[in-house]
Structure formats: C-alpha cells, structure tokens
Design an enzyme around this catalytic site. Structure first.
Site, PDB file in Angstrom:
ATOM      1  N   ASP A 181      -3.463   2.338  -5.604  1.00  0.00           N
ATOM      2  CA  ASP A 181      -2.317   2.382  -4.694  1.00  0.00           C
ATOM      3  C   ASP A 181      -2.198   1.137  -3.814  1.00  0.00           C
ATOM      4  O   ASP A 181      -1.516   1.153  -2.816  1.00  0.00           O
ATOM      5  CB  ASP A 181      -2.365   3.653  -3.843  1.00  0.00           C
ATOM      6  CG  ASP A 181      -3.603   3.708  -2.967  1.00  0.00           C
ATOM      7  OD1 ASP A 181      -4.503   2.885  -3.183  1.00  0.00           O
ATOM      8  OD2 ASP A 181      -3.660   4.575  -2.078  1.00  0.00           O
ATOM      9  N   GLU A 182      -2.855   0.065  -4.188  1.00  0.00           N
ATOM     10  CA  GLU A 182      -2.733  -1.173  -3.419  1.00  0.00           C
ATOM     11  C   GLU A 182      -2.573  -2.346  -4.385  1.00  0.00           C
ATOM     12  O   GLU A 182      -3.319  -2.447  -5.357  1.00  0.00           O
ATOM     13  CB  GLU A 182      -4.002  -1.430  -2.587  1.00  0.00           C
ATOM     14  CG  GLU A 182      -4.151  -0.568  -1.384  1.00  0.00           C
ATOM     15  CD  GLU A 182      -5.498  -0.807  -0.715  1.00  0.00           C
ATOM     16  OE1 GLU A 182      -5.513  -1.264   0.436  1.00  0.00           O
ATOM     17  OE2 GLU A 182      -6.521  -0.568  -1.367  1.00  0.00           O
TER      18      GLU A 182
ATOM     19  N   ASP B  79       0.862  -1.187   0.000  1.00  0.00           N
ATOM     20  CA  ASP B  79       0.000   0.000   0.000  1.00  0.00           C
ATOM     21  C   ASP B  79       0.893   1.230   0.000  1.00  0.00           C
ATOM     22  O   ASP B  79       1.866   1.301   0.751  1.00  0.00           O
ATOM     23  CB  ASP B  79      -0.874  -0.043   1.265  1.00  0.00           C
ATOM     24  CG  ASP B  79      -1.668   1.232   1.462  1.00  0.00           C
ATOM     25  OD1 ASP B  79      -2.863   1.216   1.160  1.00  0.00           O
ATOM     26  OD2 ASP B  79      -1.084   2.235   1.922  1.00  0.00           O
TER      27      ASP B  79
END
Lengths: 365, 409
Positions: free
Chosen positions: B105-106, B9
């Site tokens: 974003d993960e 993350d």
C-alpha cells in the site's frame, strides 16, 4: 630440570612445534609445548590430538626432567639476544629462562597432563625420497576439498602397491593423481586417507636426510620420520570415492603449449572471470587456442599459440582450476587433452605423462 | 536540480478495498482480520471508524470486540488487494515512468520534471489522489519531498493527518517541522533504538540531529550514520523503476500458527520454506551462494532469535543442496526456546546458465528434477507434488496453500 641450549637450534624446533599447537583447547596442556631433557638430549613435542610433531636436539642438561610450557616460549626464545638459552624448571613447574640480561618466569604445567604421543618403535613400512615426497604432496594437496560436507575429500588418498605410491586428491570438480616410487620394505599393500594438515607443514621444511621413513601404527595413525623430526597424524576413517574411473582412456583433441604462455594468459583472464565464477570459454583451433571471459566489469579475449592434434573443440572451464596445477608442474611445456565439449580436460606434463595427471570437469552451458 | 519525490500511501488499505467492494459497509467500523480462533486472528487493517474506537493494527480479534461491540469482521482477500495495488501502479504510471512499489500500500514516485506537464507538486499530488479515489475507491495520501526519506516523513507525519492528504517537506522546512517531533517519529527508529537514544538523553529528532555525525557512526556504525542523515532530511537514494531493478536475493519467511518447540516440526517447516525459496530462485533462473536463516523466538517481551548466514561451496538452487546448510545453521544457533517465526533467503545470485560438473554426483539430473517439480506445481498447484514430510504434524504446506502471505486469498 635444568638445561642449556643453543638459541638458534632451540628456536627452529620450537617454531616447528608451534605450527601444530592449537590456539585454544579444552585441554590446557595441549596449548603448550612439551619439553623433556634426559642425558644431554632435548625432546620437544606438540599435538592437537589429530596431528603432532616430536623433535629432538642436543642440549647440555644439568638436571633431567620434563614440563609443559606455553607456546609463547617460542617467541620468547626468538626475541632473546643471546646465543645460549638457559632454562630451569622448579618443582611447581615454574620455568626461569635466563640469558645475558633478561629473566623470564613462565608458568608451566604438569607434564603428566600432556597426552602420550606415538613413537617410531615399530618396523618401517616403506621409505621414500624426501624431495620426491615433497613434490608429490605439492602436486596433490592444492586440490583437496575444504568442504566438511565431503569428508573423504578433505584428505589425500594414499595407495601403496608394490614399490609404487599413488596419491589422489579431489574436491569433486577436479582430480590430481601423482605416482612415485618408494621402497616398500614391508611389501604390504595399503590404502588410506591422510588429512592435509601435517603434510602441508612438512613440505615447508628443508630436510637434510634423503629418505623419509613411514609406518602406520595400530591406532590408525601414520608416522613420518626424517632428520630429528617425527611427524604423525590420524588417518581419516572414511572411504575414498572411486572417482579415478572418470579418467578417459582416449582423447579427441590434444594440445601442447608453453606453460608460461598459459599461466600468463590465465592470469589476465582471471582478472575478468573472477567476477563471474571464473567461467572461461576456450576455443581450440589448429595453431591457436582462444580464451574468452566476461563479467559485469567487461570482457577479455586472448590467443595463445599451441600445437594441436585431433579435432577442434569449444569448452567452458573454470580458469582458477586451470591455472593452479600449472604452478606445480615441472617443465616448459604441458599437454591439455579433451575428449568432448562436456567431457573432462586432462592436463599432463610434456615428458613424464605417467607420473602426474590433473583432470578438471568442464562447466556445462 | 531539485528532485520531486512522492510517497503515496493508501489509507486503511485492506479495509478500504473491502468497503469499495461493498458500499453498505461505509460509515461502519470495519476490521479485516484472519480467523479469530487462530494466531492469524489479528487486525490486518481497520478503517477510520474502527480506529476511532481504539482498534489498532496487529491487535487480537477478541480485543476489538471488547473495544467496539458493533465491529464488522471481514476475512482478508489478498488477491483483490494485490490487484488494486497493481491498478494503482498503472494509475501512477500515467504521471511518471519512475514508480517503485515500496509495499502493498505504499509506492514511491519520482515526479522530477513532470511539473511542466501537470503543474506544481501539490497540484500533481491532489490530482493523483483524485484519480485514485475515483477509480479504486481508496483514499490516497501523498508525502512530497526532495528525496525518498523526506517524502516518507512528509507522508507519515503530516499528510496522513491533514484532510487533503498532501504535505510537502523541503530542505528548507524539514528541520523546522520535524525536529520538535519525538525521536520515535523518525524513519528508521524502532522501539529498541528509541530506548537506546533515550538513554543518551535524546528525546526529539532535533536532539539526534544535534549530535556529531561521528558519534552516531562510531556507536552504531553505518546504521547510526543513516539515522543521523535521516534526522537532517538527507537521503542519497534514488527511485528506480521496477523494470531496471536487479534481484539480489530471494527469501521466504512465515509466522507459525502456534509456537513450535519441537525440533522435528521446525525442520519440516524449514524444508518447506527452503523449497519455496529455491523454487523462486529457479523461477528467476538464478542460483545463489549465500544462505541466510532467520529465526525469531516466541517471547514478545524478550525478543530472542537470530539471523545467520553461510556461504555455500558453490552456487546452487537445488533444495536438497541448501537444506542441509539451513539445518546446520539452525542447529548451531537455535537456543532451544519456542520459535514463532522462521525465514530463509538465498543471495549472491547469479545466472544459472553455467553448471560446474562434479565427479561425485549427476548435478544436471538434480537440476532437471527441480525444474520438473516446479513445472508440475505450476500447472497443478503447490499441493499436487510435495515431500512426504509435509504430511507430518508441523507442516504448513496445506494450511498455506491457496493463501497469499499467509492470509486468505
């Protein structure tokens, strides 16, 4: 109102009426069945305002009258262990149903709240043989569209010209055309679209009379009279598309096959093709037709013996659309006609080619 | 065999990318947000310094200024974020071939078997973090677990809060570490489920884990059962790498710049959304047979709205075959209250190689027309060819053209 009726007879007619009474309606009396007894004759009827059934049968009436009783009455009569049913309706429309050791009390409604139904008091327009009519309906009703977006296709198109009735049905992918002889008493030509609801019920009955009497009334309704029944239905106020013109006059390929061979093959093909929108490839060669299908599950290939006239053809078709008409075609053999790879496939019975025709459009690859 | 799953993350992703591009921002409170004059003027990302002042994601821009007067607003650059996200996937792929982006974003990584190459899980995680920071300038946190759920919990609940940015949950330590946490912290529990569970007297993850599995199932069906499994750290799902994933459906949704209450305006937007969904389906060379319409009401405190679907008579990707169905769904289910967000999706996808011909219309022509329109837009941009309704008030087409996900590219 008070009457005594045969249990089995009353049950038969009540069950017919229950087929059309709506489960739920904004008009409470429509959910019920209308009963009226006058001079040893029972009249019962049901309607959903689109279609309806009226029927009459003998009963011993002690006191004339009318009432609307819940459709549950049919089930009550079915479960009664007695050959006779006695019904007595009080002034407040409460009905007492008496037989050997059971007493039901049913809350009824005022018969004046029940809509006035059409009657066959007009001249007959035409008559048709009962068996023929049922066959004609069966061969066309199955490919009527259920898509509300294609309103005219949700009914069967009736065309009467002289002494010939032509039924046409289509769901836009395929087309059934069935012709039969009638006795056109009025001599009128007519064209109308009939929703399938009432005739789908009608074909389930075994009528004893040989003829069905038909008339159209001024309220755009059709009435069928047969035995002790009167069936009626509103007609669709739509224009049927001119799709008959897609039927080719000539074919490049004609194959003849045993109907049961084709049905068996297609049933196996469907096991696989149902996972892929029923897409089936057919390769027609001299003595054989090869049926192929595949889906995520796997694939299947089957050869069927045929007689072929004309050119070889490769075509993609929906296997469900192919098997359905075979269930309604009489005779051991059928003909499949092709004009080109992306042209329609036309199926006809082997002997009476003029009487029935089924056309299905191919799948373009 | 025990699996090793990572969830990586990115810290304050958008803000971190902006700071990496402009190092002079380092150490200052930075907020990435849209035009403060419109609804899009909400915080998309805030860096650590900004968060320290009390700024949170999804807060209005005006609120930020009152909390932190020296805050620096930066307009979003969506294309840059996508590029950095793709760059990260490439870095992850140096370590494993099983990478599954979960959001921008993960990303999930299946590291099972990689320990003989790169050492124990913690070491692998630290090494990945180091490479990401060096090459993109963004700080990455990694949660380690034996399945995706444990990895997600490890990341959200622990790795984000420790200085190394790495934490490992296992079947052995899962209960001891997570059960004391408030129920809200369990993956899959939103504020409504939290309220429901609190009514049952459940305040912690351990409290839910102590309930009989059957009770959760009978009360909330499959979702209840999944929550129970989550509370126990059980998750049977796999990390599939992107290349093997099959498309089950395509969808598009948008939050409107202001609440719409006029039916005509909403219908214009629905057409634009439907067109986009169909364009995507056609791009994948697919047709679909189930249409879903999602609609959310404007009132935040009283969430209203619906998500309803309808099966089509035949599979299609023709905009004007699907649009009437969308309209009918909307008309049937809309409560006539202002609308904040709308979405359409098409599922039940299958190959478009076969086309059942019709007696009523020339379907091939419609399909070809759709393709031709797509090609024009592909070459000359989305505003080069559009429906006249997109010129009427309500249209979002021109406003959103050149944006990504409704934010500036």
């Amino acid at each position: 109102m008070k009457f005594l009726a045969e249990q089995s007879e009353m049950l038969f007619y009540l069950q017919a009426c229950m087929k059309v009474s709506p489960q739920r309606s904004t008009i409470p009396s429509l959910e019920g069945i209308y009963l009226c007894c006058v001079e040893n004759e029972m009249n019962i009827s049901a309607t959903n305002l689109e279609v309806g059934i009226r029927c009459k049968f003998p009963a011993h009436t002690e006191k004339d009258g009318a009432v609307v009783l819940p459709a549950k009455l049919g089930e009550i009569v079915r479960m009664i262990n007695d050959s006779k049913v006695e019904v007595e309706v009080e002034d407040n429309f409460k009905a007492l149903i008496n037989c050997s050791n059971v007493n039901f009390q049913l809350n009824g409604l005022n018969p004046l709240d029940f809509p006035e139904l059409p009657d066959f008091n007009k001249d007959i327009d035409w008559t048709i043989n009962t068996g023929l009519f049922k066959e004609m309906i069966r061969q066309t009703a199955f490919c009527v569209s259920s898509d509300e977006g294609k309103a005219p296709l949700t009914g069967i198109q009736f065309s009467v010209e002289k002494d010939v009735l032509t039924l046409t049905s289509s769901d836009s992918f395929r087309l059934s055309v069935k012709r039969g002889n009638i006795e056109n008493v009025s001599g009128k030509e007519m064209n109308f679209i009939l929703p399938v609801k009432i005739i789908n019920e009608m074909v389930k009955f075994n009528f004893s009379q040989e003829k069905i009497l038909v008339t159209l009334d001024e309220k755009n309704q059709i009435l069928f009279k047969v035995d002790n029944f009167l069936f009626f239905s509103k007609l669709l106020e739509e224009k049927y598309p001119a799709i008959e013109k897609v039927i080719p006059m000539e074919f490049n390929t004609t194959l003849t096959a045993l109907k049961n061979d084709l049905v068996g093959c297609l049933q196996r093909i469907i096991l696989i093709s149902e996972g892929n929108n029923f897409i089936t490839k057919i390769e027609v060669r001299d003595k054989t037709a090869v049926f192929l299908a595949n889906s995520e599950m796997g694939s299947v290939e089957e050869q069927v013996e045929i007689e072929k006239q004309g050119e070889d053809v490769d075509i993609y078709l929906n296997s469900r659309f192919l098997i359905e008409p075979l269930r309604y075609i009489e005779g051991d053999q059928v003909k499949l006609n092709f004009s080109e790879t992306n042209g329609p496939c036309v199926i006809t019975p082997f002997d009476e080619e003029d009487a029935y025709l089924y056309l299905v459009l191919p799948i373009k690859s | 065999m025990r699996r090793i799953i990572f969830l990586a993350d990115m810290e304050s992703f958008y803000a971190s990318v902006e700071i990496a591009r402009d190092p002079s921002l380092r150490g200052k409170p930075v907020v990435v947000c849209g035009d403060p004059e419109r609804r899009r003027g909400i915080v998309l990302a805030a860096n650590r310094e900004a968060k320290a002042c009390g700024i949170e994601t999804a807060m209005g821009a005006w609120e930020c200024r009152s909390l932190c007067p020296q805050v620096i607003f930066i307009r979003p650059h969506m294309q840059d974020y996508i590029n950095v996200s793709l760059q990260m996937t490439e870095i992850f792929e140096r370590f494993t071939d099983r990478v599954a982006p979960y959001s921008i974003d993960e990303q999930f990584l299946d590291m099972t078997g990689c320990e003989s190459l790169f050492g124990p899980p913690r070491e692998m995680a630290l090494r990945i973090n180091g490479e990401i920071l060096r090459e993109t300038g963004v700080r990455c946190r990694i949660g380690i677990g034996e399945n995706p759920l444990q990895a997600k919990m490890a990341c959200d609940r622990f790795a984000k809060k420790n200085p190394q940015g790495v934490f490992q949950l296992t079947c052995e330590n899962y209960a001891g570490l997570t059960w004391p946490l408030p129920i809200r912290d369990l993956f899959g529990v939103g504020f409504r489920m939290e309220r429901n569970l609190r009514r049952l007297g459940i305040k912690t993850i351990g409290g839910l884990a102590a309930l009989p599995r059957e009770k959760m199932k009978s009360r909330w069906g499959i979702n209840g059962e999944v929550l129970w499994l989550n509370a126990h750290g059980i998750d049977y799902s796999n990390i599939h790498s992107r290349s093997t994933e099959k498309y089950k459906g395509v969808g598009h949704s948008m939050t409107l710049p202001r609440d719409y209450s006029s039916k005509e305006k909403i219908e214009v937007v629905l057409l634009e959304i439907t067109e986009e969904v169909c364009r995507r389906a056609r791009g994948l060379r697919k047709v679909g047979r189930v249409v879903n319409l999602y609609c959310r009401g404007a009132d935040f405190d009283n969430p209203t709205g619906f998500s309803r679907q309808k099966k089509l008579p035949e599979p299609t990707a023709v905009t004007m075959d699907i649009y009437p169905v969308v309209l009918r769904l909307f008309d049937t289910h809309w409560d006539r209250l202002p609308v904040r967000a709308l979405g359409v999706s098409l599922s039940g996808l299958m190959e478009d190689r076969y086309l059942q011909l019709s007696l009523l219309e020339d379907k091939e022509k419609k399909v070809r027309l759709g393709r031709a329109m797509d090609e024009v837009r592909e070459r000359f941009g989305i505003t080069s060819l559009f429906r006249a309704s997109s010129l009427t008030p309500g249209s979002q087409l021109f406003d959103r053209a050149g944006k990504i996900g409704g934010h500036e590219a």
